[in-house]
Design a protein around this motif. Structure first.
Motif, PDB file in Angstrom:
ATOM      1  N   ALA A 214       4.056   1.596   2.347  1.00  0.00           N
ATOM      2  CA  ALA A 214       5.144   2.462   1.899  1.00  0.00           C
ATOM      3  C   ALA A 214       4.667   3.905   1.936  1.00  0.00           C
ATOM      4  O   ALA A 214       3.509   4.191   1.623  1.00  0.00           O
ATOM      5  N   MET A 215       5.555   4.796   2.345  1.00  0.00           N
ATOM      6  CA  MET A 215       5.239   6.223   2.346  1.00  0.00           C
ATOM      7  C   MET A 215       6.525   7.014   2.185  1.00  0.00           C
ATOM      8  O   MET A 215       7.611   6.508   2.445  1.00  0.00           O
ATOM      9  N   GLU A 216       6.368   8.231   1.748  1.00  0.00           N
ATOM     10  CA  GLU A 216       7.526   9.082   1.547  1.00  0.00           C
ATOM     11  C   GLU A 216       7.936   9.730   2.859  1.00  0.00           C
ATOM     12  O   GLU A 216       7.106   9.946   3.753  1.00  0.00           O
ATOM     13  N   LYS A 217       9.211  10.019   2.958  1.00  0.00           N
ATOM     14  CA  LYS A 217       9.813  10.593   4.161  1.00  0.00           C
ATOM     15  C   LYS A 217       9.053  11.832   4.643  1.00  0.00           C
ATOM     16  O   LYS A 217       8.819  11.992   5.837  1.00  0.00           O
ATOM     17  N   HIS A 218       8.665  12.690   3.716  1.00  0.00           N
ATOM     18  CA  HIS A 218       7.985  13.935   4.103  1.00  0.00           C
ATOM     19  C   HIS A 218       6.584  13.695   4.667  1.00  0.00           C
ATOM     20  O   HIS A 218       5.965  14.615   5.196  1.00  0.00           O
ATOM     21  N   SER A 219       6.091  12.451   4.586  1.00  0.00           N
ATOM     22  CA  SER A 219       4.790  12.122   5.156  1.00  0.00           C
ATOM     23  C   SER A 219       4.853  11.986   6.673  1.00  0.00           C
ATOM     24  O   SER A 219       3.820  11.936   7.334  1.00  0.00           O
TER      25      SER A 219
ATOM     26  N   ASN B 244       3.351  -4.588  16.497  1.00  0.00           N
ATOM     27  CA  ASN B 244       2.122  -5.121  17.103  1.00  0.00           C
ATOM     28  C   ASN B 244       1.123  -5.618  16.069  1.00  0.00           C
ATOM     29  O   ASN B 244       0.445  -6.620  16.284  1.00  0.00           O
ATOM     30  N   TYR B 245       1.018  -4.918  14.961  1.00  0.00           N
ATOM     31  CA  TYR B 245       0.046  -5.267  13.926  1.00  0.00           C
ATOM     32  C   TYR B 245       0.646  -6.132  12.824  1.00  0.00           C
ATOM     33  O   TYR B 245      -0.006  -6.389  11.816  1.00  0.00           O
ATOM     34  N   ARG B 246       1.883  -6.567  13.032  1.00  0.00           N
ATOM     35  CA  ARG B 246       2.572  -7.468  12.103  1.00  0.00           C
ATOM     36  C   ARG B 246       2.575  -6.932  10.668  1.00  0.00           C
ATOM     37  O   ARG B 246       2.218  -7.608   9.718  1.00  0.00           O
ATOM     38  N   LYS B 247       2.995  -5.697  10.562  1.00  0.00           N
ATOM     39  CA  LYS B 247       3.098  -5.026   9.265  1.00  0.00           C
ATOM     40  C   LYS B 247       4.568  -4.785   8.944  1.00  0.00           C
ATOM     41  O   LYS B 247       5.450  -5.007   9.776  1.00  0.00           O
ATOM     42  N   ARG B 248       4.816  -4.329   7.741  1.00  0.00           N
ATOM     43  CA  ARG B 248       6.133  -3.849   7.335  1.00  0.00           C
ATOM     44  C   ARG B 248       5.951  -2.419   6.852  1.00  0.00           C
ATOM     45  O   ARG B 248       4.930  -2.083   6.258  1.00  0.00           O
ATOM     46  N   LEU B 249       6.952  -1.590   7.112  1.00  0.00           N
ATOM     47  CA  LEU B 249       6.892  -0.184   6.741  1.00  0.00           C
ATOM     48  C   LEU B 249       8.113   0.167   5.909  1.00  0.00           C
ATOM     49  O   LEU B 249       9.239  -0.155   6.283  1.00  0.00           O
ATOM     50  N   MET B 250       7.872   0.824   4.790  1.00  0.00           N
ATOM     51  CA  MET B 250       8.934   1.287   3.913  1.00  0.00           C
ATOM     52  C   MET B 250       8.839   2.818   3.856  1.00  0.00           C
ATOM     53  O   MET B 250       7.807   3.365   3.461  1.00  0.00           O
ATOM     54  N   ILE B 251       9.901   3.487   4.277  1.00  0.00           N
ATOM     55  CA  ILE B 251       9.949   4.940   4.238  1.00  0.00           C
ATOM     56  C   ILE B 251      10.903   5.333   3.114  1.00  0.00           C
ATOM     57  O   ILE B 251      12.070   4.944   3.116  1.00  0.00           O
ATOM     58  N   ILE B 252      10.374   6.079   2.152  1.00  0.00           N
ATOM     59  CA  ILE B 252      11.107   6.393   0.928  1.00  0.00           C
ATOM     60  C   ILE B 252      11.566   7.850   0.961  1.00  0.00           C
ATOM     61  O   ILE B 252      10.762   8.756   1.180  1.00  0.00           O
ATOM     62  N   GLY B 253      12.867   8.047   0.756  1.00  0.00           N
ATOM     63  CA  GLY B 253      13.395   9.406   0.735  1.00  0.00           C
ATOM     64  C   GLY B 253      14.909   9.408   0.708  1.00  0.00           C
ATOM     65  O   GLY B 253      15.548   8.357   0.663  1.00  0.00           O
TER      66      GLY B 253
ATOM     67  N   SER C   5       0.867  -1.179   0.000  1.00  0.00           N
ATOM     68  CA  SER C   5       0.000   0.000   0.000  1.00  0.00           C
ATOM     69  C   SER C   5       0.902   1.226   0.000  1.00  0.00           C
ATOM     70  O   SER C   5       1.587   1.500   0.982  1.00  0.00           O
ATOM     71  N   TYR C   6       0.942   1.923  -1.136  1.00  0.00           N
ATOM     72  CA  TYR C   6       1.776   3.114  -1.251  1.00  0.00           C
ATOM     73  C   TYR C   6       0.897   4.312  -0.902  1.00  0.00           C
ATOM     74  O   TYR C   6       0.006   4.688  -1.660  1.00  0.00           O
ATOM     75  N   CYS C   7       1.143   4.893   0.262  1.00  0.00           N
ATOM     76  CA  CYS C   7       0.320   5.983   0.785  1.00  0.00           C
ATOM     77  C   CYS C   7       0.970   7.322   0.466  1.00  0.00           C
ATOM     78  O   CYS C   7       2.128   7.543   0.796  1.00  0.00           O
ATOM     79  N   ARG C   8       0.201   8.183  -0.158  1.00  0.00           N
ATOM     80  CA  ARG C   8       0.693   9.527  -0.476  1.00  0.00           C
ATOM     81  C   ARG C   8      -0.205  10.537   0.212  1.00  0.00           C
ATOM     82  O   ARG C   8      -1.429  10.423   0.172  1.00  0.00           O
ATOM     83  N   PHE C   9       0.437  11.511   0.820  1.00  0.00           N
ATOM     84  CA  PHE C   9      -0.281  12.532   1.562  1.00  0.00           C
ATOM     85  C   PHE C   9      -0.220  13.857   0.825  1.00  0.00           C
ATOM     86  O   PHE C   9       0.791  14.174   0.193  1.00  0.00           O
ATOM     87  N   PRO C  10      -1.283  14.653   0.920  1.00  0.00           N
ATOM     88  CA  PRO C  10      -1.261  15.984   0.301  1.00  0.00           C
ATOM     89  C   PRO C  10      -0.162  16.848   0.939  1.00  0.00           C
ATOM     90  O   PRO C  10       0.235  16.623   2.078  1.00  0.00           O
ATOM     91  N   GLU C  11       0.293  17.817   0.191  1.00  0.00           N
ATOM     92  CA  GLU C  11       1.296  18.765   0.682  1.00  0.00           C
ATOM     93  C   GLU C  11       0.841  19.353   2.016  1.00  0.00           C
ATOM     94  O   GLU C  11      -0.308  19.761   2.169  1.00  0.00           O
ATOM     95  N   GLY C  12       1.713  19.348   2.986  1.00  0.00           N
ATOM     96  CA  GLY C  12       1.417  19.927   4.293  1.00  0.00           C
ATOM     97  C   GLY C  12       0.779  18.968   5.277  1.00  0.00           C
ATOM     98  O   GLY C  12       0.649  19.295   6.452  1.00  0.00           O
ATOM     99  N   GLN C  13       0.359  17.801   4.848  1.00  0.00           N
ATOM    100  CA  GLN C  13      -0.237  16.825   5.756  1.00  0.00           C
ATOM    101  C   GLN C  13       0.828  15.793   6.113  1.00  0.00           C
ATOM    102  O   GLN C  13       1.579  15.336   5.253  1.00  0.00           O
ATOM    103  N   SER C  14       0.902  15.452   7.397  1.00  0.00           N
ATOM    104  CA  SER C  14       1.894  14.464   7.821  1.00  0.00           C
ATOM    105  C   SER C  14       1.370  13.660   9.002  1.00  0.00           C
ATOM    106  O   SER C  14       0.378  14.019   9.626  1.00  0.00           O
ATOM    107  N   ILE C  15       2.063  12.588   9.280  1.00  0.00           N
ATOM    108  CA  ILE C  15       1.756  11.758  10.441  1.00  0.00           C
ATOM    109  C   ILE C  15       2.479  12.384  11.624  1.00  0.00           C
ATOM    110  O   ILE C  15       3.707  12.389  11.683  1.00  0.00           O
ATOM    111  N   ASP C  16       1.698  12.908  12.567  1.00  0.00           N
ATOM    112  CA  ASP C  16       2.255  13.625  13.707  1.00  0.00           C
ATOM    113  C   ASP C  16       2.223  12.819  14.999  1.00  0.00           C
ATOM    114  O   ASP C  16       2.920  13.156  15.953  1.00  0.00           O
TER     115      ASP C  16
ATOM    116  N   VAL D  98      11.145  -2.561   9.055  1.00  0.00           N
ATOM    117  CA  VAL D  98      11.059  -1.140   8.713  1.00  0.00           C
ATOM    118  C   VAL D  98      12.270  -0.820   7.848  1.00  0.00           C
ATOM    119  O   VAL D  98      13.403  -1.053   8.254  1.00  0.00           O
ATOM    120  N   LEU D  99      11.994  -0.308   6.656  1.00  0.00           N
ATOM    121  CA  LEU D  99      13.067  -0.019   5.703  1.00  0.00           C
ATOM    122  C   LEU D  99      13.103   1.468   5.383  1.00  0.00           C
ATOM    123  O   LEU D  99      12.062   2.082   5.154  1.00  0.00           O
TER     124      LEU D  99
END
Length: 116
Positions: free
Chosen positions: A43-48, A70-79, A14-25, A102-103
């Motif tokens: 997967a998500m971009e670093k700026h997310s 905990n949720y047995r997921k994998r996370l890819m941070i791209i940047g 799941s490649y998640c893209r966020f609008p400009e200015g929105q991030s995971i806080d 986590v990559l």
């Protein structure tokens, strides 16, 4: 948030893209992402991610990585992670990439290549 499912020989991502200015806080924001992603790999971009994620003293990275576990997921941070000055963050990224859950990668193709 826009989610695109990418299928390949190793996983569905799941490649998640966020609008400009929105991030995971917060870790709660990240749980919302996990709830909306139908795959085991996100997967998500670093700026997310909020800048506080990359300040390990804030604890946000630890909270998010705990959710991944905990949720047995994998996370890819791209940047671009080449200009990092913090030794602790460099070590954190290195160890995360060794573990494979986590990559931190420069592009999606590199991340797919590192998936186990």
């Amino acid at each position: 948030m826009d989610i695109r499912i990418i299928k390949n020989h190793k996983a569905e991502i799941s490649y998640c893209r966020f609008p400009e200015g929105q991030s995971i806080d917060t870790a709660g924001d990240f749980l919302d992402v996990l709830a909306n992603c139908g795959t085991d790999t996100v997967a998500m971009e670093k700026h997310s991610l909020a800048d506080t994620f990359f300040d390990l003293r804030s604890g946000l990275a630890g909270e998010i990585l705990q959710k991944v576990s905990n949720y047995r997921k994998r996370l890819m941070i791209i940047g671009d992670f080449t200009g990092i000055e913090s030794d602790s963050l460099k070590s954190f990224i290195y160890e995360s990439n060794r573990g494979g859950t986590v990559l931190f990668v420069g592009d999606l193709e590199t991340g797919i290549g590192l998936l186990r």
